[in-house]
Motif scaffolding. Structure first.
Motif, PDB file in Angstrom:
ATOM      1  N   SER A   1       2.855  -4.093   3.591  1.00  8.98           N
ATOM      2  CA  SER A   1       3.467  -4.598   2.345  1.00  8.98           C
ATOM      3  C   SER A   1       4.009  -6.052   2.678  1.00  8.98           C
ATOM      4  O   SER A   1       4.216  -6.267   3.800  1.00  8.98           O
ATOM      5  CB  SER A   1       4.750  -3.592   2.139  1.00  8.98           C
ATOM      6  N   ILE A   2       3.958  -6.607   1.550  1.00  6.15           N
ATOM      7  CA  ILE A   2       4.559  -8.248   1.946  1.00  6.15           C
ATOM      8  C   ILE A   2       5.697  -8.562   0.776  1.00  6.15           C
ATOM      9  O   ILE A   2       5.445  -7.955  -0.312  1.00  6.15           O
ATOM     10  CB  ILE A   2       3.395  -9.271   1.654  1.00  6.15           C
ATOM     11  N   LEU A   3       6.495  -9.422   1.060  1.00  2.85           N
ATOM     12  CA  LEU A   3       7.265  -9.905   0.052  1.00  2.85           C
ATOM     13  C   LEU A   3       7.459 -11.713   0.602  1.00  2.85           C
ATOM     14  O   LEU A   3       7.340 -11.993   1.473  1.00  2.85           O
ATOM     15  CB  LEU A   3       8.809  -9.469   0.316  1.00  2.85           C
ATOM     16  N   PHE A   4       7.135 -12.345  -0.529  1.00  3.26           N
ATOM     17  CA  PHE A   4       7.150 -13.759  -0.512  1.00  3.26           C
ATOM     18  C   PHE A   4       8.054 -14.549  -1.515  1.00  3.26           C
ATOM     19  O   PHE A   4       8.230 -13.934  -2.603  1.00  3.26           O
ATOM     20  CB  PHE A   4       5.788 -14.296  -0.623  1.00  3.26           C
TER      21      PHE A   4
ATOM     22  N   VAL B   1       2.000   3.692 -10.405  1.00  2.00           N
ATOM     23  CA  VAL B   1       2.005   2.679  -9.401  1.00  2.00           C
ATOM     24  C   VAL B   1       0.810   2.733  -8.666  1.00  2.00           C
ATOM     25  O   VAL B   1       0.232   1.559  -8.399  1.00  2.00           O
ATOM     26  CB  VAL B   1       3.183   2.905  -8.715  1.00  2.00           C
ATOM     27  N   GLY B   2       0.205   3.771  -8.443  1.00  2.00           N
ATOM     28  CA  GLY B   2      -1.207   3.677  -7.469  1.00  2.00           C
ATOM     29  C   GLY B   2      -0.797   3.329  -6.061  1.00  2.00           C
ATOM     30  O   GLY B   2       0.017   3.585  -5.467  1.00  2.00           O
ATOM     31  N   THR B   3      -2.228   3.336  -5.309  1.00  2.00           N
ATOM     32  CA  THR B   3      -2.240   3.435  -4.068  1.00  2.00           C
ATOM     33  C   THR B   3      -1.977   1.880  -3.475  1.00  2.00           C
ATOM     34  O   THR B   3      -1.805   1.841  -2.312  1.00  2.00           O
ATOM     35  CB  THR B   3      -3.524   3.805  -3.322  1.00  2.00           C
TER      36      THR B   3
ATOM     37  N   VAL C   1       0.959  -1.342   0.098  1.00  2.00           N
ATOM     38  CA  VAL C   1       0.002   0.219   0.004  1.00  2.00           C
ATOM     39  C   VAL C   1       0.765   1.315  -0.090  1.00  2.00           C
ATOM     40  O   VAL C   1       1.913   1.085   0.727  1.00  2.00           O
ATOM     41  CB  VAL C   1      -1.106  -0.072   1.187  1.00  2.00           C
ATOM     42  N   THR C   2       0.753   2.560  -0.791  1.00  2.00           N
ATOM     43  CA  THR C   2       1.545   3.444  -0.835  1.00  2.00           C
ATOM     44  C   THR C   2       0.898   4.659  -0.536  1.00  2.00           C
ATOM     45  O   THR C   2      -0.346   4.725  -0.287  1.00  2.00           O
ATOM     46  CB  THR C   2       1.759   3.420  -2.501  1.00  2.00           C
ATOM     47  N   SER C   3       1.538   5.721  -0.306  1.00  2.00           N
ATOM     48  CA  SER C   3       0.934   7.081  -0.132  1.00  2.00           C
ATOM     49  C   SER C   3       1.614   8.109  -0.844  1.00  2.00           C
ATOM     50  O   SER C   3       2.699   7.924  -1.590  1.00  2.00           O
ATOM     51  CB  SER C   3       1.314   7.244   1.419  1.00  2.00           C
ATOM     52  N   ASP C   4       1.276   9.435  -0.875  1.00  2.00           N
ATOM     53  CA  ASP C   4       1.865  10.364  -1.606  1.00  2.00           C
ATOM     54  C   ASP C   4       3.441  10.567  -1.053  1.00  2.00           C
ATOM     55  O   ASP C   4       4.107  10.956  -1.957  1.00  2.00           O
ATOM     56  CB  ASP C   4       1.070  11.630  -1.425  1.00  2.00           C
ATOM     57  N   ASP C   5       3.568  10.425   0.177  1.00  2.00           N
ATOM     58  CA  ASP C   5       4.806  10.739   0.611  1.00  2.00           C
ATOM     59  C   ASP C   5       5.877   9.583   0.109  1.00  2.00           C
ATOM     60  O   ASP C   5       6.940  10.013  -0.222  1.00  2.00           O
ATOM     61  CB  ASP C   5       4.368  10.417   2.448  1.00  2.00           C
ATOM     62  N   THR C   6       5.366   8.326   0.050  1.00  4.39           N
ATOM     63  CA  THR C   6       6.210   7.469  -0.639  1.00  4.39           C
ATOM     64  C   THR C   6       6.742   7.905  -1.967  1.00  4.39           C
ATOM     65  O   THR C   6       7.946   7.787  -2.323  1.00  4.39           O
ATOM     66  CB  THR C   6       5.471   6.141  -1.043  1.00  4.39           C
TER      67      THR C   6
ATOM     68  N   SER D   1      -4.974   2.857  -9.075  1.00  3.22           N
ATOM     69  CA  SER D   1      -4.412   4.158  -9.149  1.00  3.22           C
ATOM     70  C   SER D   1      -5.592   5.079  -8.687  1.00  3.22           C
ATOM     71  O   SER D   1      -6.788   4.754  -9.048  1.00  3.22           O
ATOM     72  CB  SER D   1      -3.937   4.488 -10.615  1.00  3.22           C
ATOM     73  N   ASP D   2      -5.255   6.130  -8.245  1.00  2.00           N
ATOM     74  CA  ASP D   2      -6.460   7.165  -7.839  1.00  2.00           C
ATOM     75  C   ASP D   2      -6.464   8.102  -9.079  1.00  2.00           C
ATOM     76  O   ASP D   2      -7.252   9.076  -9.327  1.00  2.00           O
ATOM     77  CB  ASP D   2      -5.874   8.075  -6.760  1.00  2.00           C
TER      78      ASP D   2
END
Length: 195
Positions: free
Chosen positions: A139-142, A48-50, A10-15, A71-72
């Motif tokens: 966030s996840i990584l597998f 990339v989107g949210t 999950v992302t944010s504008d700050d990212t 995406s927003d």
């Protein structure tokens, strides 16, 4: 479900502001992105989107990569996709497709967009994934280590100069990292399962 590796966040504008600042420090990176129609942090956020999810596999020595991007700003995302589609239409292998449905964009490398929209199996249904990825996650990584080691490319790379790495990895079945951010604190959990 048959992916060697999966990541999601999950992302944010700050990212994207932070990422763009980092990219500005890389020689030629901003110029390259501008040529692709990405002119700043807002465009990167639209692309990339949210919510973003990525999958990777390498069967038959050809990459199979998928990206699902919510995406927003789907209009800007589509504009960038159109430019990327024109650019990559000249690349014979692997095939790269861009698609969009509503606010969700798809990038498919070595597979069809339909494979991303309706996969034969979903990663959340795979036992090795469920054993290492659980709970609330930002966030996840597998990584399916067994599947990675079975790939001829990975096997030859390990045989060619990293035998200690192979010995360390062979007992491992899968690795999962789940992280969350609450306020000013980040929390991450790494789980490893063994054969």
């Amino acid at each position: 479900g048959d992916s060697v590796a999966v990541a999601g966040s999950v992302t944010s504008d700050d990212t994207f502001s932070q990422l763009w600042t980092m990219l500005e420090g890389q020689y030629g990176m901003v110029d390259s992105l501008t040529e692709l129609g990405i002119n700043g942090a807002d465009d990167l956020a639209a692309l990339v989107g949210t919510q973003a999810a990525f999958s990777f596999n390498y069967p038959d020595d050809q990459p199979v990569i998928g990206a699902v991007l919510r995406s927003d700003d789907p209009a800007k995302q589509k504009e960038i996709f159109d430019g990327l589609g024109d650019l990559f239409s000249q690349v014979p292998e692997p095939t790269i497709a861009f698609g969009q449905e509503g606010d969700t964009g798809y990038i498919a490398v070595g597979q069809e967009i339909a494979d991303l929209k309706a996969p034969a199996t979903k990663i959340g249904d795979v036992d090795s994934f469920k054993r290492v990825v659980e709970g609330e996650a930002g966030s996840i990584l597998f990584v399916n280590v067994n599947a990675a080691l079975a790939l001829p490319t990975v096997s030859s790379m390990l045989d060619g100069g990293a035998p200690d790495t192979r010995a360390w990895l062979e007992p491992v079945s899968s690795i999962g990292v789940v992280s969350t951010i609450k306020g000013d604190y980040a929390h991450a959990v790494m789980r490893v399962t063994f054969n």
